[in-house]
Scaffold this motif. Structure first.
Motif, PDB file in Angstrom:
ATOM      1  N   ALA A 162       0.806  -1.220   0.000  1.00 31.37           N
ATOM      2  CA  ALA A 162       0.000   0.000   0.000  1.00 31.37           C
ATOM      3  C   ALA A 162       0.836   1.265   0.000  1.00 31.37           C
ATOM      4  N   VAL A 163       2.098   1.182   0.433  1.00 34.71           N
ATOM      5  CA  VAL A 163       2.912   2.389   0.564  1.00 34.71           C
ATOM      6  C   VAL A 163       3.962   2.488  -0.539  1.00 34.71           C
ATOM      7  N   THR A 164       3.823   1.720  -1.619  1.00 33.05           N
ATOM      8  CA  THR A 164       4.748   1.823  -2.747  1.00 33.05           C
ATOM      9  C   THR A 164       3.969   2.170  -4.008  1.00 33.05           C
ATOM     10  N   GLY A 165       4.621   2.909  -4.904  1.00 32.99           N
ATOM     11  CA  GLY A 165       3.957   3.272  -6.147  1.00 32.99           C
ATOM     12  C   GLY A 165       3.604   2.063  -6.984  1.00 32.99           C
ATOM     13  N   GLY A 166       4.521   1.088  -7.071  1.00 34.75           N
ATOM     14  CA  GLY A 166       4.225  -0.115  -7.830  1.00 34.75           C
ATOM     15  C   GLY A 166       3.071  -0.895  -7.235  1.00 34.75           C
ATOM     16  N   GLY A 167       3.003  -0.957  -5.891  1.00 38.17           N
ATOM     17  CA  GLY A 167       1.892  -1.647  -5.246  1.00 38.17           C
ATOM     18  C   GLY A 167       0.566  -0.976  -5.519  1.00 38.17           C
ATOM     19  N   LEU A 168       0.555   0.350  -5.511  1.00 38.69           N
ATOM     20  CA  LEU A 168      -0.675   1.077  -5.819  1.00 38.69           C
ATOM     21  C   LEU A 168      -1.099   0.836  -7.262  1.00 38.69           C
ATOM     22  N   ALA A 169      -0.141   0.823  -8.180  1.00 38.60           N
ATOM     23  CA  ALA A 169      -0.474   0.560  -9.580  1.00 38.60           C
ATOM     24  C   ALA A 169      -1.043  -0.840  -9.750  1.00 38.60           C
ATOM     25  N   ARG A 170      -0.468  -1.815  -9.043  1.00 39.84           N
ATOM     26  CA  ARG A 170      -1.002  -3.178  -9.132  1.00 39.84           C
ATOM     27  C   ARG A 170      -2.400  -3.268  -8.541  1.00 39.84           C
ATOM     28  N   ALA A 171      -2.651  -2.526  -7.458  1.00 43.54           N
ATOM     29  CA  ALA A 171      -3.983  -2.537  -6.856  1.00 43.54           C
ATOM     30  C   ALA A 171      -5.019  -1.949  -7.814  1.00 43.54           C
ATOM     31  N   VAL A 172      -4.672  -0.838  -8.458  1.00 44.46           N
ATOM     32  CA  VAL A 172      -5.594  -0.242  -9.434  1.00 44.46           C
ATOM     33  C   VAL A 172      -5.784  -1.184 -10.613  1.00 44.46           C
ATOM     34  N   GLY A 173      -4.686  -1.801 -11.083  1.00 47.89           N
ATOM     35  CA  GLY A 173      -4.788  -2.727 -12.202  1.00 47.89           C
ATOM     36  C   GLY A 173      -5.686  -3.912 -11.891  1.00 47.89           C
TER      37      GLY A 173
END
Length: 440
Positions: A162-173
């Motif tokens: 939740a606190v990384t940009g890549g993790g946020l992108a994967r969550a949105v994806g």
């Protein structure tokens, strides 16, 4: 492909995420109240129960319950700190992600569990008097500590993403893939506009929005389709989900076969209740908004203040997957079908060029000076060009040409330009194309 109107059956999953968030908020309050109630009732019932718990004397039970209450309150403060950290991180990538991802309703349930455990221990502590020790109540308090510990560990594991940009992108994806399967099913029917029949329905009843300026947030598709089928009308939306709506704006029209009656005006009020408005957009019914969020993450990662091309490349992974999923599906305006397969509700939706532009144009502009991003874009566009139908290739080819022009202007050094021209991934066909371009 994009000249046809797609038709599909409604589904009830669009509003389910909002309903789950409301249920989670209620669950958090219920956990707090249940903890206090259980701490009051269980020690009284325990005298009549044949079971008993661990052996505690009065002083040990008091110390145990007091320690549990204090530690749970401390952990609840940690959860609040974690929520604050996630909010700050998410806002740094895109302020719109805070409302879109729904991390915080899960954390709220954990907060309610911790506070409920603390209240249970404090209330149960009041029943420890002299030799009368509610041993079962103390044992259950220890069991609740184990449950809370597992929940907090799960929170810590989720914070890594939740606190990384890549993790946020994967969550949105991940969210967006579900929405695409719902909004753009691969088996969607295609029907020409003149086949749907509303052109012959000359009488209309407008649905006017009277509230404050807001966003068209969601539509209850099953209820709206049932209403339209029961009364034999067509509901034609003039605005798409996610559009900004001003006061006194006609959002939709009821198209009728006969003259307008009071029954139709009452029906219009019932139809209006199937439409929800809110302060911002939601991914659940608006795939374009999910694409917008991914573009936001990519552009923010490429900004001089952040300067994180790796996060931008990870976001492009998600963008590529989304566009490849959409590349062979019917897009654009759509009709919802009733149980008999007749069109009942129509609404506008973005076409393929709109989605490609939304997903890639800003990253093309701001990433053209970074060889790593240029290489990743070359690979994405080459793979997308090969996967799309002929009538959709033009939008991709335009971005390929724009990328070459932008990269040549932003990377005048021959070495960097040559490095950037080769796709990043192990794609033999793209690599040969890049070599031929460099040779020319």
């Amino acid at each position: 492909m994009d000249n046809a109107v797609r038709a599909r059956h409604p589904h009830g999953g669009r509003g389910s995420r909002h309903a789950r968030r409301v249920r989670r908020h209620g669950a958090a309050l219920l956990l707090v109240a249940a903890g206090a109630l259980l701490g009051w009732v269980l020690p009284r019932w325990e005298r009549q129960l044949p079971v008993s718990g661990l052996r505690f004397d009065a002083s040990t039970a008091q110390a145990t319950l007091a320690a549990i209450a204090g530690s749970m309150i401390t952990l609840a403060g940690f959860v609040v700190t974690a929520i604050t950290l996630v909010v700050q991180t998410v806002q740094a990538m895109s302020p719109r992600l805070v409302a879109a991802l729904g991390h915080f309703s899960r954390y709220l349930v954990l907060f309610g569990l911790l506070v409920g455990t603390a209240l249970y221990a404090l209330v149960a502590l009041s029943h420890v008097r002299g030799p009368d020790v509610p041993r079962l109540s103390v044992t259950i308090a220890i069991g609740l500590v184990l449950v809370d510990a597992v929940a907090v560990l799960h929170l810590l594991a989720s914070l890594r993403h939740a606190v990384t940009g890549g993790g946020l992108a994967r969550a949105v994806g991940a969210r967006l893939r579900t929405v695409i399967d719902q909004l753009y099913p691969a088996a969607a029917q295609s029907a020409a506009p003149e086949d749907t029949g509303p052109a012959h329905r000359r009488e209309t009843v407008p649905l006017v929005y009277r509230g404050r300026p807001a966003t068209l947030f969601s539509v209850d598709e099953p209820a709206l389709t049932r209403l339209a089928a029961r009364h034999d009308v067509h509901v034609h939306f003039l605005y798409a989900v996610g559009d900004f709506i001003r006061s006194d704006t006609t959002v939709a029209q009821l198209r009728l076969q006969g003259p307008v009656t009071d029954r139709h005006r009452r029906l219009a009020r019932r139809v209006a209740k199937c439409v929800r408005y809110g302060p911002s957009r939601s991914v659940d019914q608006d795939a374009a908004y999910g694409v917008r969020l991914l573009a936001d993450i990519s552009v923010r990662a490429l900004s001089p203040a952040v300067n994180d091309p790796t996060t931008a490349a990870q976001t492009l992974d998600q963008i590529e997957d989304v566009l490849l999923r959409l590349s062979d599906r019917p897009l654009g305006p759509a009709w919802l079908l009733d149980g008999a397969g007749r069109p009942r509700v129509s609404y506008p939706a973005p076409q393929w060029p709109d989605l490609v532009s939304l997903a890639l144009d800003e990253t093309l502009l701001y990433g053209s000076a970074n060889p790593h991003i240029v290489r990743r874009l070359h690979a994405l566009l080459h793979r997308l060009h090969g996967a799309t139908a002929e009538d959709r290739k033009a939008s991709v080819a335009e971005r390929q040409q724009a990328l070459e022009r932008l990269a040549a202007a932003a990377l005048p050094d021959p070495l960097l330009n040559r490095v950037a021209a080769r796709p990043e991934r192990d794609d033999p066909e793209a690599g040969r194309a890049a070599d031929e371009t460099a040779g020319r």
